[in-house]
Design a protein around this motif. Structure first.
Motif, PDB file in Angstrom:
ATOM      1  N   THR A 201       0.756   5.987  11.131  1.00 47.92           N
ATOM      2  CA  THR A 201       0.474   6.682   9.878  1.00 47.92           C
ATOM      3  C   THR A 201      -0.613   5.955   9.105  1.00 47.92           C
ATOM      4  N   ASN A 202      -1.498   6.697   8.487  1.00 48.23           N
ATOM      5  CA  ASN A 202      -2.446   6.117   7.543  1.00 48.23           C
ATOM      6  C   ASN A 202      -1.692   5.835   6.245  1.00 48.23           C
ATOM      7  N   LEU A 207       0.875   7.527   1.130  1.00 40.26           N
ATOM      8  CA  LEU A 207       1.270   7.238  -0.245  1.00 40.26           C
ATOM      9  C   LEU A 207       0.689   8.253  -1.222  1.00 40.26           C
ATOM     10  N   SER A 208      -0.513   8.737  -0.938  1.00 40.70           N
ATOM     11  CA  SER A 208      -1.088   9.786  -1.795  1.00 40.70           C
ATOM     12  C   SER A 208      -0.228  11.044  -1.758  1.00 40.70           C
ATOM     13  N   GLN A 209       0.333  11.327  -0.567  1.00 35.77           N
ATOM     14  CA  GLN A 209       1.196  12.492  -0.406  1.00 35.77           C
ATOM     15  C   GLN A 209       2.555  12.269  -1.054  1.00 35.77           C
ATOM     16  N   ASN A 214       2.134   7.487  -8.304  1.00 39.13           N
ATOM     17  CA  ASN A 214       2.045   6.041  -8.052  1.00 39.13           C
ATOM     18  C   ASN A 214       3.416   5.367  -8.078  1.00 39.13           C
ATOM     19  N   ILE A 215       3.423   4.096  -7.698  1.00 35.46           N
ATOM     20  CA  ILE A 215       4.655   3.363  -7.369  1.00 35.46           C
ATOM     21  C   ILE A 215       4.990   2.395  -8.499  1.00 35.46           C
ATOM     22  N   LEU A 234      -0.288   1.448  -6.700  1.00 31.02           N
ATOM     23  CA  LEU A 234       0.703   0.912  -7.623  1.00 31.02           C
ATOM     24  C   LEU A 234       0.405   1.397  -9.035  1.00 31.02           C
ATOM     25  N   ALA A 235       1.454   1.773  -9.741  1.00 27.92           N
ATOM     26  CA  ALA A 235       1.309   2.242 -11.113  1.00 27.92           C
ATOM     27  C   ALA A 235       1.039   1.068 -12.049  1.00 27.92           C
TER      28      ALA A 235
END
Length: 338
Positions: A201-202, A207-209, A214-215, A234-235
């Motif tokens: 996986t990219n 993460l964009s999906q 954001n995290i 990251l948020a």
């Protein structure tokens, strides 16, 4: 006299460890004098941190690690024959614990909690050091709040799999990465909202999906390139708990004290996002160890925490079980049963 089999570090690994880095020898233990005990290992732990510790111990030293052991000989009323303990005397079948050592503060010798019908091996797993690492390392450093998004890598391992489940109990959305499709399937069973095979996986696209918002909490077991790719997602005010960096453990340039400019955590991003990045060792919470174990055991008995063990049989399997950690052979906790 009791004779112990002991695995020692024969030569320093260059990169990934090999069986040739270790040697098994026999040692005759001292007699059991007043206040002493002799134990026999039942389960031994192999953990990624041992690769890092190898750089700190002299050649011909006993390999470090914990074990669940049964007292076979005792002249110490606190440890009757047959009692079970967890100690950190390393890769050895039998151990002599002197009265002086047992009276030493911070000797890391503790009774095995009453496991009831649970496997005793959990005392070096989910109801032991890995569980404590997940419990305090996530809750105290990340301080998750309901509704937040949590990222966990190494999510099918002994620590990561527990973090995934605690995060779900706290009402968080969980994004998890693991190293095989089988591991990803298990992490989904544990409740992860999104789970990805990092090998296929990219990471940035995933993460964009999964986390367009954001995290908020990042529990990092991997480090290196993985964390570098995570950083932009990251948020602001994200809390990062740095538990491990298994992706770098076989890189000899990462030696203790070595000056390195290869951190995945860009200073500019740290500043502008106001990130809080904190490394830790679980022994910071020694004074709350029992509290953590009781809560973890309660969650296991309630079925709120599930676990898996990869069990290797026989003391001769210690090196191969350890080396297998770096090939992703284990799901959950890797243990060696004698």
């Amino acid at each position: 006299m009791t004779v112990a089999k002991v695995w020692k570090l024969l030569r320093q690994p260059v990169g990934r460890p090999t069986p040739e880095n270790f040697i098994c020898v026999e040692e005759q233990l001292p007699p059991c004098d007043d206040g002493d005990v002799i134990t026999e290992a039942e389960y031994l732990s192999v953990d990624p941190y041992m690769r890092y510790k190898i750089r700190q111990i002299p050649l011909n030293s006993t390999m470090v690690g914990s074990q669940v052991a049964r007292v076979t000989e005792s002249k110490n009323p606190q440890w009757p024959v047959g009692s079970l303990m967890v100690h950190y005397q390393g890769w050895r079948t039998h151990t002599h614990l002197s009265s002086k050592f047992l009276q030493t503060k911070d000797n890391n010798v503790s009774p095995l909690p009453d496991m009831g019908n649970l496997p005793k091996s959990l005392g070096i797993g989910v109801i032991g050091m890995p569980g404590i690492t997940a419990y305090f390392g996530f809750l105290e450093i990340c301080q998750p709040k309901a509704g937040e998004t949590v990222l966990v890598n190494g999510a099918a391992g002994a620590v990561g799999s527990i973090v995934v489940q605690i995060a779900k109990m706290k009402g968080c959305k969980v994004i998890a990465f693991a190293g095989s499709d089988e591991k990803v399937a298990w992490v989904k069973e544990l409740g992860a909202d999104y789970a990805f095979n990092y090998k296929t996986t990219n990471i940035g696209e995933a993460l964009s999906q999964a986390a367009p918002e954001n995290i908020n909490c990042y529990f990092d077991n991997v480090g290196g390139q993985f964390s570098a790719e995570v950083l932009p997602h990251l948020a602001d005010l994200c809390r990062v708990s740095v538990c491990g960096a298994i992706s770098t453990y076989n890189d000899d340039s990462k030696d203790i004290g070595a000056v390195s400019l290869t951190s995945p955590f860009s200073e500019a991003t740290l500043i502008w996002k106001q990130l809080r990045v904190e490394g830790f060792l679980c022994y910071r919470w020694n004074d709350r160890w029992t509290e953590g174990l009781k809560q973890l055991q309660h969650w296991v008995l309630e079925g709120k925490i599930k676990y898996k063990e990869t069990v290797f049989h026989g003391f001769d399997k210690m090196p191969s079980a350890f080396i297998g950690l770096f090939d992703g052979e284990n799901i959950g906790k890797a243990v060696v049963k004698l």
